[in-house]
Scaffold this motif. Sequence first.
Motif, PDB file in Angstrom:
ATOM      1  N   GLU A 174       0.617   4.055  -2.594  1.00 64.18           N
ATOM      2  CA  GLU A 174       0.860   5.479  -2.445  1.00 64.18           C
ATOM      3  C   GLU A 174       2.351   5.816  -2.452  1.00 64.18           C
ATOM      4  OE1 GLU A 174       0.644   9.083   1.303  1.00 64.18           O
ATOM      5  OE2 GLU A 174      -0.431   7.037   1.196  1.00 64.18           O
ATOM      6  N   ARG A 194       1.226   7.279  -9.274  1.00 62.58           N
ATOM      7  CA  ARG A 194       0.431   6.312  -8.615  1.00 62.58           C
ATOM      8  C   ARG A 194      -0.441   5.707  -9.688  1.00 62.58           C
ATOM      9  NH1 ARG A 194      -2.942   6.561  -3.001  1.00 62.58           N
ATOM     10  NH2 ARG A 194      -3.403   4.294  -3.038  1.00 62.58           N
ATOM     11  N   SER A 218       0.892  11.567  -7.651  1.00 61.00           N
ATOM     12  CA  SER A 218      -0.519  10.900  -7.821  1.00 61.00           C
ATOM     13  C   SER A 218      -0.644  10.482  -9.162  1.00 61.00           C
ATOM     14  CB  SER A 218      -1.686  11.964  -7.338  1.00 61.00           C
ATOM     15  OG  SER A 218      -1.328  13.147  -8.371  1.00 61.00           O
ATOM     16  N   GLY A 251      -0.500   1.942 -11.307  1.00 62.01           N
ATOM     17  CA  GLY A 251      -1.729   0.953 -11.131  1.00 62.01           C
ATOM     18  C   GLY A 251      -1.981   0.448 -12.477  1.00 62.01           C
ATOM     19  N   GLN A 310       0.795  -1.192  -0.016  1.00 61.67           N
ATOM     20  CA  GLN A 310      -0.007   0.056  -0.041  1.00 61.67           C
ATOM     21  C   GLN A 310       0.912   1.211   0.072  1.00 61.67           C
ATOM     22  OE1 GLN A 310      -3.477  -0.005  -0.141  1.00 61.67           O
ATOM     23  NE2 GLN A 310      -2.856  -2.328  -0.656  1.00 61.67           N
ATOM     24  N   ARG A 351      -4.522  -3.982  -8.382  1.00 62.48           N
ATOM     25  CA  ARG A 351      -6.040  -3.387  -8.079  1.00 62.48           C
ATOM     26  C   ARG A 351      -5.921  -2.089  -7.165  1.00 62.48           C
ATOM     27  NH1 ARG A 351      -8.345  -8.051  -4.672  1.00 62.48           N
ATOM     28  NH2 ARG A 351      -7.462  -9.428  -6.139  1.00 62.48           N
ATOM     29  N   ARG A 352      -4.841  -2.046  -6.394  1.00 64.03           N
ATOM     30  CA  ARG A 352      -4.683  -1.022  -5.593  1.00 64.03           C
ATOM     31  C   ARG A 352      -3.324  -0.384  -5.787  1.00 64.03           C
ATOM     32  NH1 ARG A 352      -7.325   2.106  -1.171  1.00 64.03           N
ATOM     33  NH2 ARG A 352      -5.591   2.845   0.005  1.00 64.03           N
TER      34      ARG A 352
END
Length: 140
Positions: free
Chosen positions: A92, A78, A75, A82, A48, A88-89
């Motif tokens: 950060e 990120r 961002s 992905g 994560q 899937r996630r």
Amino acid sequence: MAPGRRVERVAALIRKETSELLMHGIRDDRVHQGLISITQVDVSGDLQHCKIFVSVLADPEGRAQVMEGLQAASSFLRGELGRRLQMRRAPEVVFHLDRGLEKGASVLGLLGDLERERQERGEIPPGSDDAQNCHDDEPS
């Protein structure tokens, strides 16, 4: 696959994709004001969070601007990670300035200064290798 192995593999993929994105995907001019090298990628066990350590070859002002640009692009990065890694996630992403190369160059400079001072005082002859002088007295 063991969890540790997966984290290492994801970190390697993040490093590869981030390098590609830094060269061709990020349009922020601040990011291109210095030479950026990714020195390390740390990914948390749950995938994560991701810390990307970078070394930036630029003057201090340029280095600060590059880091601001990288943080602003995190961002975007990120989302791209992905998509590219089909996660899937996506983790950060946080960028950290790695000063290891800078510190290494500083230490080498200090050692060079010390050697010059020792030569000026006559402690070691100019052009000699101090390490060899220590081992010349030892029997082979």
